[in-house]
Design a protein around this motif. Structure first.
Motif, short mmCIF file in Angstrom:
data_model
loop_
_atom_site.label_atom_id
_atom_site.label_comp_id
_atom_site.label_asym_id
_atom_site.label_seq_id
_atom_site.Cartn_x
_atom_site.Cartn_y
_atom_site.Cartn_z
N MET A 1 0.84 -1.20 0.00
CA MET A 1 0.00 0.00 0.00
C MET A 1 0.88 1.25 0.00
N THR A 2 0.63 2.16 -0.95
CA THR A 2 1.42 3.39 -1.07
C THR A 2 0.91 4.45 -0.10
N PRO A 3 1.70 5.51 0.16
CA PRO A 3 1.22 6.59 1.03
C PRO A 3 -0.09 7.21 0.53
N ARG A 4 -0.23 7.39 -0.80
CA ARG A 4 -1.47 7.96 -1.32
C ARG A 4 -2.66 7.05 -1.04
N GLN A 5 -2.45 5.74 -1.18
CA GLN A 5 -3.52 4.80 -0.89
C GLN A 5 -3.86 4.80 0.60
N THR A 6 -2.85 5.00 1.44
CA THR A 6 -3.10 5.09 2.89
C THR A 6 -3.96 6.31 3.20
N VAL A 7 -3.63 7.45 2.59
CA VAL A 7 -4.44 8.66 2.80
C VAL A 7 -5.86 8.43 2.32
N ALA A 8 -6.01 7.78 1.15
CA ALA A 8 -7.35 7.50 0.62
C ALA A 8 -8.13 6.60 1.57
N MET A 9 -7.47 5.61 2.17
CA MET A 9 -8.16 4.71 3.10
C MET A 9 -8.65 5.45 4.34
N VAL A 10 -7.82 6.31 4.88
CA VAL A 10 -8.21 7.05 6.09
C VAL A 10 -9.33 8.03 5.78
N LEU A 11 -9.21 8.77 4.67
CA LEU A 11 -10.26 9.72 4.33
C LEU A 11 -11.58 9.02 4.02
N THR A 12 -11.50 7.87 3.36
CA THR A 12 -12.72 7.14 3.04
C THR A 12 -13.39 6.61 4.30
N SER A 13 -12.62 6.38 5.35
CA SER A 13 -13.20 5.85 6.59
C SER A 13 -14.19 6.82 7.24
N VAL A 14 -14.10 8.10 6.89
CA VAL A 14 -15.05 9.08 7.45
C VAL A 14 -16.01 9.60 6.39
N ALA A 15 -15.89 9.13 5.15
CA ALA A 15 -16.71 9.68 4.07
C ALA A 15 -18.18 9.37 4.27
N VAL A 16 -18.50 8.11 4.58
CA VAL A 16 -19.92 7.73 4.75
C VAL A 16 -20.51 8.48 5.95
N THR A 17 -19.76 8.52 7.05
CA THR A 17 -20.24 9.24 8.24
C THR A 17 -20.49 10.71 7.93
N GLY A 18 -19.54 11.35 7.23
CA GLY A 18 -19.71 12.77 6.89
C GLY A 18 -20.85 13.00 5.94
N LEU A 19 -21.02 12.12 4.96
CA LEU A 19 -22.09 12.30 3.98
C LEU A 19 -23.46 12.16 4.63
N VAL A 20 -23.63 11.12 5.47
CA VAL A 20 -24.92 10.91 6.15
C VAL A 20 -25.22 12.08 7.08
N ALA A 21 -24.22 12.52 7.85
CA ALA A 21 -24.43 13.64 8.78
C ALA A 21 -24.77 14.91 8.02
N GLY A 22 -24.11 15.14 6.88
CA GLY A 22 -24.40 16.33 6.09
C GLY A 22 -25.81 16.32 5.52
N VAL A 23 -26.25 15.16 5.03
CA VAL A 23 -27.61 15.06 4.47
C VAL A 23 -28.65 15.27 5.56
N LEU A 24 -28.41 14.74 6.75
CA LEU A 24 -29.35 14.94 7.86
C LEU A 24 -29.30 16.37 8.40
N GLY A 25 -28.14 17.00 8.33
CA GLY A 25 -27.99 18.35 8.88
C GLY A 25 -28.72 19.41 8.10
N VAL A 26 -28.90 19.21 6.79
CA VAL A 26 -29.56 20.24 5.98
C VAL A 26 -31.01 20.47 6.40
N PRO A 27 -31.87 19.42 6.48
CA PRO A 27 -33.25 19.70 6.92
C PRO A 27 -33.33 20.22 8.35
N LEU A 28 -32.42 19.75 9.23
CA LEU A 28 -32.43 20.26 10.60
C LEU A 28 -32.03 21.74 10.64
N GLY A 29 -31.04 22.11 9.83
CA GLY A 29 -30.65 23.53 9.75
C GLY A 29 -31.75 24.38 9.17
N MET A 30 -32.47 23.85 8.18
CA MET A 30 -33.60 24.58 7.60
C MET A 30 -34.72 24.76 8.62
#
Length: 783
Positions: free
Chosen positions: A689-718
């Protein structure tokens, strides 16, 4: 105790990220809470102090002198619920002129002395009148009151001249000026004038109690005797307007900050306990009791929280300076400051919440058995989330991405904590974007910038020393000639003219602006709240504060005084216009024809035809307008008010703090995760595994969490925006139309939904870089 202190200090120094997260979360919550609580406490303080000191009138009522006698009014003070009364005082509306300058009508009341038990008028300069020919002006007078100034009344019989001998203030604004009762006959035209009665009631804390008191004092009087009334609650609301608008906004940020602080502190302490299990076992092995272990982790949370609280108090005080400055000017005080009891309450509340939250999270550490804690290593169990890893491995994705997507299911509690922090950040960003758009709509309604081209009204020439320094030279521009020139220029679409006339309304002190329109101005950017725009003479449109102050509603009539003759208009619409405190009235110019107002100072507003070049149109129009002494310019929205600028600045600053806390919460979680997985990361690197792939793995580990939280946050903010913005309007007496509330559009929702993903990636970048730089051999040796 010394050993316990060393453990606490060591934990704070070792966990720098967690320390920073707790401190910033506490600072954010305290800053918003101190500012919001302070404004709530001090917004009405100047008025309340003045009202109590001057025994202000709960209700001021104007009567028609031709329908009721002074004796009848004197008997009204015996009505049920009346605790004190003053009057009857004769009243008159006069149009004073100073040095030949323009005059605006004002309400004069005849009083023999400043009073004592009801509406004691406070003299700020000079003295009370002692003879005819003397007058005391209110501090709110449009004449820039100065002792010794001479006021001419050329419109009255004999053209009397009055000398200003004092400047005073009425807490409930019962008049613009006061003279001796013997002076009133000379100020009252035949068949004009009225009476004023001032009442204090036993119960006057609500609008319904004031209304009940008003019915009681007028029950025995002839129908039609009352021509206007003013409640002290309306005056108080006006006095508090500048600061009250901030309170709902700051309360929302304060509550969000407190909740987020509790969640962040709980998550950080729980994570520290979870990753420090072996250390907890060592502490117990060397003699620490369960209670001491709990106190150690509570102390590690309280130290950064205390520092953040201190900084938050300082920030709250600094934020309050521009907000309180306007309120200080209203009553001439320079003593407004954040209340110490607000500081104490907020500090105690925040630190108490932090301590309680940390104690609940650290209680697990106290219950751990020493042998079990010592037997636990650093490497996390791999038993969780295997099904997610197998499912992700079957997807047509690069292996690092698949590994990252499966990671939240291995640590669901940690992913939930990070998602909650991201959710609050997304809610705040959505709310701030919506509030900025709503404030922009309010500013558009305030500026009425729908016109492509504007011909400003000509200004009168007052002479070298300003108003009152010499004879005024009224402009000779004919509005009809300007309108004809506009209509004759090629490219003109629609246009209208508007002139401002000053008048008084029974029940209100001071003058109001009457905007007289020539032509159809319904397209001119005037945002209607209810009813409709004027479409003929005799009709009027008014802002919400005008309706509240006069106790009127759509369909009612009001009388404009201070012109050559009274003019009665019927209210057909409610418009959003916060200028001049909402004390304005819009009508057709033909409504005032019989009153012969001066309409020479008329501005013209033009909408050009389709495809017309505005700069070229302005140049062509100015060729015809130059001989008339006026000039055209391109239209556009003026700069925002101080209140709007301050609100926008505060919202952006507080939002950045929320986003920073959310990102740091993600950083804390990802940092713990990568440290737990350091051996696993070393294995992956050993397999290629290369350093770039390591960065991609770590960033992807929070992608689903961030996407779900962002989608839920919009109607609550509205939803938060839909609750707070109308509350801010109510706090200043404005009803906001749907166009100010419904500001979210489809094109904005997608970027806002991706905001959670941005916050997650922002927080994960640093741990991802650390994981990518870790040496394979070092990672493999880590246990």
């Amino acid at each position: 105790m010394n050993a316990l202190g060393k453990v606490v200090r060591s934990g704070v120094g070792r966990r720098r990220v967690q320390t920073l997260v707790i401190g910033l979360a506490a600072m954010m919550a305290v800053a918003a809470s101190v500012l919001g609580g302070s404004l709530l406490v001090v917004s009405g303080a100047p008025f309340d102090d003045a009202f109590a000191r001057q025994h202000g009138a709960h209700l001021s009522v104007r009567f028609d002198a031709s329908r009721v006698s002074a004796g009848q009014l004197s008997r009204s003070e015996d009505a049920e619920g009346v605790s004190g009364a003053a009057g009857p005082f004769r009243t008159a509306t006069v149009v004073p002129r100073v040095g030949g300058g323009p005059g605006w009508p004002m309400t004069v009341v005849g009083r023999g002395d400043p009073g004592r038990d009801v509406d004691e008028v406070a003299l700020l300069d000079g003295r009370w009148p002692r003879r005819a020919g003397e007058i005391v002006l209110s501090t709110g007078s449009s004449l820039f009151p100065t002792v010794g100034m001479r006021i001419d009344l050329p419109d009255l019989s004999g053209g009397p001249t009055l000398t200003v001998v004092g400047v005073a203030r009425s807490a409930t604004q019962t008049a613009d000026a006061w003279v001796l009762p013997s002076q009133m006959p000379a100020l009252t035209a035949p068949g004009r004038g009225g009476y004023q009665m001032l009442y204090r009631f036993t119960d006057a804390g609500t609008a319904s109690q004031i209304a009940a008191g008003g019915r009681a004092v007028t029950a025995s009087l002839p129908p039609g005797a009352v021509v206007g009334e003013q409640s002290w609650l309306s005056v108080k609301k006006t006095a508090e307007r500048d600061t009250a608008v901030y309170v709902p906004f700051l309360i929302a940020f304060g509550v969000l900050g407190l909740v987020m602080s509790v969640l962040v502190v709980g998550n950080v302490v729980a994570s520290a306990v979870g990753t420090g299990t072996r250390r907890i076992g060592i502490l117990k092995a060397v003699g620490f009791t369960p209670a001491q272990v709990v106190r150690a982790y509570v102390g590690q949370a309280l130290i950064p929280a205390a520092l953040g609280t201190f900084l938050g108090v300082l920030a709250g005080h600094l934020f309050a300076i521009p907000v309180l400055a306007e309120t200080e000017e209203v009553y001439g005080t320079s003593s407004l400051a954040v209340s110490p009891r607000v500081d104490v309450a907020v500090v105690a509340g925040v630190l108490g919440l932090v301590a309680a939250t940390a104690w609940a999270s650290a209680w697990r550490a106290g219950r751990l058995r020493t042998v079990d804690a010592l037997a636990v290593g650093r490497t996390a169990s791999a038993g969780h989330g295997r099904w997610a890893a197998r499912l992700a491995g079957r997807l047509p994705l690069p292996q690092p991405v698949a590994l990252g997507l499966a990671r939240p299911f291995a640590r669901p509690a940690r992913a939930l904590a990070m998602g909650t922090a991201i959710l609050f950040g997304a809610v705040t960003v959505t709310f701030t974007v919506g509030m900025g758009a709503s404030l922009n709509q309010v500013m558009k309604a305030r500026a009425h910038d729908a016109a492509d081209v504007v011909v400003p009204a000509p200004l009168p020439d007052f002479g070298p020393q300003g108003p009152g320094s010499g004879p005024a030279k009224p402009p000779g521009t004919d509005p009809a000639a300007v309108a004809a020139a506009i209509g004759a220029v090629s490219g003109t679409g629609k246009h209208y003219g508007v002139a401002t006339v000053r008048a008084t309304v029974p029940g209100l002190t001071g003058v109001i602006n009457v905007l007289a329109f020539t032509g159809d101005a319904s397209w001119g950017g005037y945002t209607m709240v209810s009813g409709r725009w004027i479409d003929g003479p005799g009709e009027a449109v008014v802002p919400t504060p005008f309706l509240a102050a006069t106790g009127t509603r759509l369909g009612d009539t009001v009388t404009l005084n201070g012109l050559s003759r009274p003019v009665t208009v019927r209210i057909v619409g409610e418009v959003l216009d916060p200028r001049h405190g909402g004390m304005q009235l819009f009508t057709d110019a033909s409504t005032l024809t019989a009153a012969r107002p001066d309409l020479t100072e008329t501005s013209h507003h033009i909408a050009v035809g389709p495809g017309v070049d505005v700069p070229g149109y302005v140049r062509a129009l100015n060729e015809d307008l130059t001989p008339l002494g006026v000039a055209a310019r391109a239209g556009g929205l003026d700069g925002g008010s101080d209140m709007v600028l301050t609100l926008n600045a505060l919202s952006v600053l507080l939002t950045l703090m929320f986003v920073a806390v959310a990102a740091l919460g993600v950083l804390n979680g990802v940092l713990l995760d990568t440290r737990e997985r350091v051996r696993e990361i070393g294995v992956h690197k050993a397999l290629g595994m290369t350093p770039r792939q390591t960065v991609a793995m770590v960033l992807t580990s929070v992608a689903v969490t961030g996407l779900v939280a962002g989608v839920l946050g919009v109607p609550l903010g509205m939803a938060l925006h839909g609750w707070i913005v109308p509350a801010m309007g109510d706090s200043v007496g404005l009803r906001l139309p749907g166009s100010v509330i419904a500001v979210y559009h489809g094109a904005e929702l997608l970027p806002l939904s991706l905001g959670g993903l941005f916050i997650a990636a922002l927080g994960a970048l640093l741990p991802a870089g650390w994981a990518a730089r870790a040496r394979t051999a070092t990672a493999l040796r880590t246990e």
